[in-house]
Design a protein around this motif. Sequence first.
Motif, PDB file in Angstrom:
ATOM      1  N   ALA A 128     -41.669  -4.874 -37.020  1.00 48.69           N
ATOM      2  CA  ALA A 128     -41.627  -3.272 -36.909  1.00 48.69           C
ATOM      3  C   ALA A 128     -40.282  -2.935 -36.381  1.00 48.69           C
ATOM      4  O   ALA A 128     -39.801  -1.650 -36.805  1.00 48.69           O
ATOM      5  CB  ALA A 128     -42.889  -2.869 -36.269  1.00 48.69           C
ATOM      6  N   VAL A 129     -39.889  -3.609 -35.274  1.00 46.56           N
ATOM      7  CA  VAL A 129     -38.750  -3.289 -34.491  1.00 46.56           C
ATOM      8  C   VAL A 129     -37.478  -3.871 -34.962  1.00 46.56           C
ATOM      9  O   VAL A 129     -36.451  -3.660 -33.959  1.00 46.56           O
ATOM     10  CB  VAL A 129     -39.000  -3.078 -33.174  1.00 46.56           C
ATOM     11  CG1 VAL A 129     -40.215  -2.199 -32.729  1.00 46.56           C
ATOM     12  CG2 VAL A 129     -39.136  -4.419 -32.515  1.00 46.56           C
ATOM     13  N   ALA A 130     -37.472  -4.743 -36.035  1.00 56.35           N
ATOM     14  CA  ALA A 130     -36.390  -5.340 -36.368  1.00 56.35           C
ATOM     15  C   ALA A 130     -35.009  -4.328 -36.284  1.00 56.35           C
ATOM     16  O   ALA A 130     -35.042  -3.442 -36.921  1.00 56.35           O
ATOM     17  CB  ALA A 130     -36.355  -5.848 -37.619  1.00 56.35           C
ATOM     18  N   ILE A 131     -33.955  -4.588 -35.672  1.00 54.63           N
ATOM     19  CA  ILE A 131     -32.948  -3.686 -35.398  1.00 54.63           C
ATOM     20  C   ILE A 131     -32.009  -3.892 -36.964  1.00 54.63           C
ATOM     21  O   ILE A 131     -31.526  -4.847 -37.048  1.00 54.63           O
ATOM     22  CB  ILE A 131     -31.957  -3.907 -34.378  1.00 54.63           C
ATOM     23  CG1 ILE A 131     -32.801  -3.909 -33.090  1.00 54.63           C
ATOM     24  CG2 ILE A 131     -30.731  -3.201 -34.521  1.00 54.63           C
ATOM     25  CD1 ILE A 131     -32.028  -4.069 -31.842  1.00 54.63           C
ATOM     26  N   PRO A 132     -32.106  -2.960 -37.621  1.00 54.38           N
ATOM     27  CA  PRO A 132     -31.466  -2.952 -38.868  1.00 54.38           C
ATOM     28  C   PRO A 132     -30.038  -2.368 -39.124  1.00 54.38           C
ATOM     29  O   PRO A 132     -29.653  -1.729 -39.599  1.00 54.38           O
ATOM     30  CB  PRO A 132     -32.224  -2.031 -39.983  1.00 54.38           C
ATOM     31  CG  PRO A 132     -32.789  -0.986 -39.097  1.00 54.38           C
ATOM     32  CD  PRO A 132     -32.750  -1.623 -37.793  1.00 54.38           C
ATOM     33  N   LEU A 133     -29.283  -3.235 -37.951  1.00 53.62           N
ATOM     34  CA  LEU A 133     -28.002  -2.895 -37.588  1.00 53.62           C
ATOM     35  C   LEU A 133     -27.250  -4.042 -37.800  1.00 53.62           C
ATOM     36  O   LEU A 133     -27.595  -5.102 -37.308  1.00 53.62           O
ATOM     37  CB  LEU A 133     -27.879  -2.543 -36.261  1.00 53.62           C
ATOM     38  CG  LEU A 133     -26.349  -2.224 -35.978  1.00 53.62           C
ATOM     39  CD1 LEU A 133     -25.756  -0.994 -36.632  1.00 53.62           C
ATOM     40  CD2 LEU A 133     -26.359  -1.886 -34.435  1.00 53.62           C
ATOM     41  N   ASP A 134     -26.131  -4.354 -38.799  1.00 55.32           N
ATOM     42  CA  ASP A 134     -25.339  -5.368 -38.816  1.00 55.32           C
ATOM     43  C   ASP A 134     -24.394  -5.392 -37.573  1.00 55.32           C
ATOM     44  O   ASP A 134     -23.749  -4.336 -37.496  1.00 55.32           O
ATOM     45  CB  ASP A 134     -24.472  -5.133 -40.223  1.00 55.32           C
ATOM     46  CG  ASP A 134     -23.584  -6.328 -40.379  1.00 55.32           C
ATOM     47  OD1 ASP A 134     -23.406  -7.476 -39.353  1.00 55.32           O
ATOM     48  OD2 ASP A 134     -22.769  -6.422 -41.406  1.00 55.32           O
ATOM     49  N   PRO A 135     -24.774  -6.241 -36.792  1.00 55.34           N
ATOM     50  CA  PRO A 135     -23.829  -6.478 -35.609  1.00 55.34           C
ATOM     51  C   PRO A 135     -22.454  -6.211 -35.863  1.00 55.34           C
ATOM     52  O   PRO A 135     -21.624  -5.786 -34.822  1.00 55.34           O
ATOM     53  CB  PRO A 135     -24.117  -7.797 -34.974  1.00 55.34           C
ATOM     54  CG  PRO A 135     -25.423  -8.407 -35.578  1.00 55.34           C
ATOM     55  CD  PRO A 135     -25.397  -7.595 -36.904  1.00 55.34           C
ATOM     56  N   GLU A 136     -21.886  -6.497 -36.984  1.00 55.96           N
ATOM     57  CA  GLU A 136     -20.317  -6.321 -37.201  1.00 55.96           C
ATOM     58  C   GLU A 136     -20.103  -4.672 -37.106  1.00 55.96           C
ATOM     59  O   GLU A 136     -18.932  -4.638 -36.736  1.00 55.96           O
ATOM     60  CB  GLU A 136     -19.971  -6.864 -38.619  1.00 55.96           C
ATOM     61  CG  GLU A 136     -20.096  -8.286 -38.612  1.00 55.96           C
ATOM     62  CD  GLU A 136     -18.820  -9.014 -37.892  1.00 55.96           C
ATOM     63  OE1 GLU A 136     -17.781  -8.262 -37.716  1.00 55.96           O
ATOM     64  OE2 GLU A 136     -19.241  -9.877 -37.156  1.00 55.96           O
ATOM     65  N   THR A 137     -20.976  -3.994 -37.501  1.00 58.09           N
ATOM     66  CA  THR A 137     -20.857  -2.476 -37.439  1.00 58.09           C
ATOM     67  C   THR A 137     -20.546  -2.039 -36.139  1.00 58.09           C
ATOM     68  O   THR A 137     -19.621  -1.363 -35.935  1.00 58.09           O
ATOM     69  CB  THR A 137     -21.939  -1.974 -38.046  1.00 58.09           C
ATOM     70  OG1 THR A 137     -22.223  -2.236 -39.425  1.00 58.09           O
ATOM     71  CG2 THR A 137     -21.749  -0.194 -37.814  1.00 58.09           C
TER      72      THR A 137
END
Length: 198
Positions: A65-74
């Motif tokens: 549910a809280v998976a951070i949908p952010l590519d760390p590269e961003t």
Amino acid sequence: MSGRRGGRRPGSPDTRGLVLANARNLFAERGFAGTSVRAVADAAGVDAALVHHYFGTKRELFLAAVAIPLDPETLLTALTSVPRDRLGETMVRAVIGFWDCDHQQAGIALLKAQVTDPDSTILRTFLGDIVTNALAANAELDPATAATRAALAVSQVAGVLLLRYIVRLEPITSMSLDDLAAHIGPTVQHYLTDPLPE
């Protein structure tokens, strides 16, 4: 007469998304400890067994549910591509800007879980590893003080996240991202590049 049976919603790809959406909302509202699998199932209109079928344990449901949908590269790109003297402002904009967008419910659930479950490593990984490493690389921090500088910088942003989304302290909660970056950025910059106390 319709042949449709009453009762709980059967499983489907849409149902999985509905469970996640309700789980995200409940974890944000009640935190990890205050949210049960049954409560999530009730909110989604499905059987608790179906939630377990899709996600396993409550912790696994939380992680989904809280998976951070952010590519760390961003984030890494944001922190490594700016001039050294704008790191503080950029860090504030990148991290708080992420929480301000579509991921806010997941981010709030994540913050609450970290507060109630010190063993949780998700937020620590996000702020501690991804952000800290990017800061250290850009600022060319002295290895002897890099960990201290990065941790102090992260502490400022983490404090703002807590006050903005959990405590909801005004005017922090309603302050624009531009204003937050203007007020907090120099403090973060100080920790990263100014001389530290002897």
